[in-house]
Scaffold this motif. Structure first.
Motif, PDB file in Angstrom:
ATOM      1  N   LEU A  80       6.847  11.344  25.337  1.00  0.00           N
ATOM      2  CA  LEU A  80       7.087  12.304  26.421  1.00  0.00           C
ATOM      3  C   LEU A  80       7.822  13.538  25.918  1.00  0.00           C
ATOM      4  N   LEU A  81       8.865  13.311  25.101  1.00  0.00           N
ATOM      5  CA  LEU A  81       9.622  14.441  24.547  1.00  0.00           C
ATOM      6  C   LEU A  81       8.718  15.347  23.724  1.00  0.00           C
ATOM      7  N   TRP A  82       7.924  14.743  22.838  1.00  0.00           N
ATOM      8  CA  TRP A  82       7.061  15.546  21.966  1.00  0.00           C
ATOM      9  C   TRP A  82       5.928  16.209  22.736  1.00  0.00           C
ATOM     10  N   THR A  83       5.543  15.627  23.847  1.00  0.00           N
ATOM     11  CA  THR A  83       4.560  16.300  24.707  1.00  0.00           C
ATOM     12  C   THR A  83       5.124  17.611  25.223  1.00  0.00           C
ATOM     13  N   SER A  84       6.376  17.565  25.699  1.00  0.00           N
ATOM     14  CA  SER A  84       7.033  18.782  26.176  1.00  0.00           C
ATOM     15  C   SER A  84       7.183  19.807  25.054  1.00  0.00           C
ATOM     16  N   ILE A  85       7.642  19.356  23.890  1.00  0.00           N
ATOM     17  CA  ILE A  85       7.841  20.259  22.754  1.00  0.00           C
ATOM     18  C   ILE A  85       6.522  20.900  22.339  1.00  0.00           C
ATOM     19  N   CYS A  86       5.457  20.095  22.243  1.00  0.00           N
ATOM     20  CA  CYS A  86       4.163  20.614  21.781  1.00  0.00           C
ATOM     21  C   CYS A  86       3.546  21.576  22.799  1.00  0.00           C
ATOM     22  N   VAL A  87       3.678  21.260  24.094  1.00  0.00           N
ATOM     23  CA  VAL A  87       3.115  22.149  25.112  1.00  0.00           C
ATOM     24  C   VAL A  87       3.841  23.485  25.108  1.00  0.00           C
ATOM     25  N   ASN A  88       5.177  23.432  25.129  1.00  0.00           N
ATOM     26  CA  ASN A  88       5.954  24.677  25.182  1.00  0.00           C
ATOM     27  C   ASN A  88       5.812  25.503  23.915  1.00  0.00           C
ATOM     28  N   LEU A  89       5.987  24.855  22.756  1.00  0.00           N
ATOM     29  CA  LEU A  89       5.861  25.603  21.499  1.00  0.00           C
ATOM     30  C   LEU A  89       4.412  25.970  21.212  1.00  0.00           C
ATOM     31  N   GLY A  90       3.476  25.187  21.768  1.00  0.00           N
ATOM     32  CA  GLY A  90       2.061  25.524  21.615  1.00  0.00           C
ATOM     33  C   GLY A  90       1.725  26.834  22.297  1.00  0.00           C
ATOM     34  N   PHE A  91       2.195  26.988  23.538  1.00  0.00           N
ATOM     35  CA  PHE A  91       1.982  28.257  24.246  1.00  0.00           C
ATOM     36  C   PHE A  91       2.670  29.404  23.510  1.00  0.00           C
ATOM     37  N   LEU A  92       3.921  29.159  23.095  1.00  0.00           N
ATOM     38  CA  LEU A  92       4.665  30.193  22.379  1.00  0.00           C
ATOM     39  C   LEU A  92       3.952  30.574  21.090  1.00  0.00           C
ATOM     40  N   GLY A  93       3.478  29.562  20.344  1.00  0.00           N
ATOM     41  CA  GLY A  93       2.798  29.814  19.083  1.00  0.00           C
ATOM     42  C   GLY A  93       1.501  30.572  19.269  1.00  0.00           C
ATOM     43  N   PHE A  94       0.737  30.218  20.297  1.00  0.00           N
ATOM     44  CA  PHE A  94      -0.546  30.887  20.520  1.00  0.00           C
ATOM     45  C   PHE A  94      -0.349  32.352  20.877  1.00  0.00           C
ATOM     46  N   PHE A  95       0.479  32.605  21.872  1.00  0.00           N
ATOM     47  CA  PHE A  95       0.635  33.978  22.351  1.00  0.00           C
ATOM     48  C   PHE A  95       1.397  34.861  21.365  1.00  0.00           C
ATOM     49  N   LYS A  96       2.338  34.269  20.647  1.00  0.00           N
ATOM     50  CA  LYS A  96       3.220  35.088  19.818  1.00  0.00           C
ATOM     51  C   LYS A  96       2.821  35.126  18.342  1.00  0.00           C
ATOM     52  N   TYR A  97       2.255  34.026  17.830  1.00  0.00           N
ATOM     53  CA  TYR A  97       2.080  33.920  16.387  1.00  0.00           C
ATOM     54  C   TYR A  97       0.639  33.736  15.913  1.00  0.00           C
ATOM     55  N   TYR A  98      -0.338  33.603  16.828  1.00  0.00           N
ATOM     56  CA  TYR A  98      -1.708  33.348  16.389  1.00  0.00           C
ATOM     57  C   TYR A  98      -2.211  34.434  15.445  1.00  0.00           C
ATOM     58  N   ASN A  99      -2.136  35.690  15.876  1.00  0.00           N
ATOM     59  CA  ASN A  99      -2.638  36.787  15.046  1.00  0.00           C
ATOM     60  C   ASN A  99      -1.858  36.913  13.737  1.00  0.00           C
ATOM     61  N   PHE A 100      -0.561  36.633  13.800  1.00  0.00           N
ATOM     62  CA  PHE A 100       0.264  36.699  12.584  1.00  0.00           C
ATOM     63  C   PHE A 100      -0.226  35.699  11.541  1.00  0.00           C
ATOM     64  N   PHE A 101      -0.463  34.465  11.959  1.00  0.00           N
ATOM     65  CA  PHE A 101      -0.913  33.442  11.012  1.00  0.00           C
ATOM     66  C   PHE A 101      -2.320  33.744  10.501  1.00  0.00           C
ATOM     67  N   VAL A 102      -3.178  34.246  11.358  1.00  0.00           N
ATOM     68  CA  VAL A 102      -4.535  34.609  10.931  1.00  0.00           C
ATOM     69  C   VAL A 102      -4.478  35.714   9.884  1.00  0.00           C
ATOM     70  N   ASP A 103      -3.724  36.771  10.157  1.00  0.00           N
ATOM     71  CA  ASP A 103      -3.607  37.883   9.202  1.00  0.00           C
ATOM     72  C   ASP A 103      -2.991  37.422   7.883  1.00  0.00           C
ATOM     73  N   SER A 104      -1.961  36.566   7.953  1.00  0.00           N
ATOM     74  CA  SER A 104      -1.304  36.074   6.737  1.00  0.00           C
ATOM     75  C   SER A 104      -2.246  35.211   5.919  1.00  0.00           C
ATOM     76  N   LEU A 105      -3.067  34.387   6.598  1.00  0.00           N
ATOM     77  CA  LEU A 105      -4.025  33.538   5.891  1.00  0.00           C
ATOM     78  C   LEU A 105      -5.095  34.368   5.201  1.00  0.00           C
ATOM     79  N   VAL A 106      -5.610  35.357   5.895  1.00  0.00           N
ATOM     80  CA  VAL A 106      -6.626  36.248   5.320  1.00  0.00           C
ATOM     81  C   VAL A 106      -6.049  37.007   4.126  1.00  0.00           C
ATOM     82  N   ASP A 107      -4.834  37.516   4.255  1.00  0.00           N
ATOM     83  CA  ASP A 107      -4.183  38.247   3.160  1.00  0.00           C
ATOM     84  C   ASP A 107      -3.964  37.339   1.948  1.00  0.00           C
TER      85      ASP A 107
END
Length: 477
Positions: free
Chosen positions: A79-106
């Motif tokens: 249950l705890l990790w469900t909350s962590i993954c959902v919240n950080l998942g949204f944060l990661g998608f909206f805030k860091y998706y493009n950053f990780f894609v650009d860093s991987l391509v570079d």
């Protein structure tokens, strides 16, 4: 909706009047008004993201209930990790998706390969980093049995979306703020006056100090290759007071407005530029975030209880994660690493808790030792701010190199006397009021005519020296 906008000056009196007309005996109705008003406030930027904050509230409320009913450790962890993954998942998608894609391509390009992954046109929801950490604190505290989960979803919604601190903090712990939504709130005239005073001081910080400093900080940073080291130093100085006036100003307004509604938020800034070492600085800067990382990341990792390697590892983790929390750019990571390097010697030598008292306590002026300690701490903080502000790491390193070159001792090309004078006055007021929660808290000792004259002076200065309106810096985080 900005705190320093006409819309907010209409919005706040309406909500305040309705809130106290409902009366403090109708707690649920007051909470409903707060939740509704907070959603209006947040939806003013983009109504589509209201579904995101509502979903986050539903997830953590539900998990809190299930954690309370579950005793099996393995299921509670799920249950705890469900909350962590959902919240950080949204944060990661909206805030860091493009950053990780650009860093991987570079990375592939650097090693001679090719990788084609498209970035997405993602709009960052305002304040997502703040309310995500706020709801996570609730779930973690319920999991650790430090907090009884609420059965009142309306109160929980109001807690998550509380408009004064929703988009830029302070990041409130559920253990502090949530119980206040279950209690009867009293209108206390003295607290309301104190809240208005703090909000006024926060607005002054934003409008007069931060926005005017921003004009010159932006000019210098955006044209850094055209200026001498002395001007670049001035640019870093202006940014230091822009970000402090902007962010601590927001916190002061949020805390002050909350008092109008009978709520008490935690202090977020404690005059950080008067710190005598970097450890003291981090106890005084963005307190709600630094203590969040301390309690939910640093201590669970072992804190400073282990050997030297563990202390070094945990110090770098906490500062790198803190840097990365601020934004999807390598500049923030380097900023975090640099602060870890600053902090580590104090930790290893066990001197990170030396300066815990008020600087120059009981005196008007610091000793020479305290003065040079503050000056050195401010300077290394200034260097770190360059990485925070720069567009990329290369520009940051070049900025620091040029700033510390021989041209540091030449006459600056830009010398805005008026803004420097305003900053000097601001520093003086902050220094004289450093024993309070905020600089002008203890102004009651002045007789009433002078006190009101001071308030009017602040208001006049806000009208006379209104700079180009800037969004609060921390909205982007």
């Amino acid at each position: 909706m900005l705190f320093n906008s006409l819309e907010f000056f209409i919005f706040l009196p309406i909500v305040f009047s309705l809130y106290w007309l409902i009366g403090n005996k109708r707690i649920k109705q007051q909470n409903l008004l707060i939740a509704f008003s907070s959603y209006v406030f947040y939806g003013w930027w983009d109504w589509r993201f209201l579904f995101l904050i509502l979903f986050s509230s539903l997830v953590d409320y539900t998990i809190g209930q299930k954690l309370n009913a579950e005793d099996k450790p393995s299921k509670r962890k799920v249950l705890l990790w469900t909350s962590i993954c959902v919240n950080l998942g949204f944060l990661g998608f909206f805030k860091y998706y493009n950053f990780f894609v650009d860093s991987l391509v570079d990375s592939f390009t650097f090693f001679g390969g090719q990788l084609s992954i498209n970035t997405l046109n993602i709009i960052l929801p305002v304040g997502i980093s703040f309310y995500t950490f706020q709801t996570l604190s609730y779930t973690i505290d319920v999991y650790n049995r430090k907090l009884e989960p609420t059965k009142d979803f309306l109160a929980f919604m109001a807690f998550v979306s509380f408009f004064p601190q929703l988009v830029a903090g302070p990041i409130e712990r559920a253990t502090n703020l949530l119980p206040q939504f279950h209690e009867k709130r009293e209108f206390v005239y003295k607290n309301a006056v104190d809240g208005l005073r703090q909000a006024l001081w926060g607005l002054f910080k934003k409008v007069v100090i931060a926005d005017n400093c921003a004009t010159y900080a932006n000019m210098i940073f955006n044209n850094q290759y055209e200026y001498s080291g002395s001007t670049l130093l001035l640019g870093a100085f202006f940014f230091a007071f822009q970000i402090y006036g902007d962010f601590s100003g927001y916190s002061d307004i949020a805390i002050g407005i909350s008092r109008l509604f009978g709520f008490n938020l935690k202090r977020n800034f404690a005059f950080p530029y008067f710190s005598r070492d970097i450890a003291e600085f981090w106890r005084r800067w963005h307190i709600s975030l630094s203590t969040w990382f301390r309690d939910y990341l640093y201590i669970p990792l072992g804190g400073s209880r282990g050997g030297t390697k563990m202390k070094i590892r945990n110090t770098f983790i906490i500062f790198i994660v803190s840097g990365f929390w601020h934004g999807a750019n390598w500049t923030f990571v380097v900023w975090g690493v640099l602060n870890a390097i600053y902090f580590l010697p104090l930790l290893l030598l066990k001197k990170n808790r030396v300066n815990t008292n008020l600087v120059a306590e009981g005196r008007y002026l610091p000793t020479m030792k305290e003065f040079f300690q503050m000056l050195f701490t401010f300077f290394i903080t200034l260097v770190a701010w360059v990485f925070f502000r720069a567009d990329n790491v290369t520009n940051a390193f070049v900025y620091v190199r040029d700033m510390l070159s021989g041209s540091l001792f030449t006459k600056p090309e830009i010398v805005p006397i008026t803004v420097l004078g305003l900053v000097a006055i601001f520093i003086t007021v902050e220094w004289l009021g450093r024993s309070g929660e905020y600089a002008i808290q203890k102004i009651d000792f002045i007789n009433k005519p002078l006190r009101w004259g001071f308030y009017m002076l602040l208001i006049i200065l806000m009208f006379v020296y209104t700079g180009e309106q800037q969004e609060f810096i921390y909205f982007q985080f």
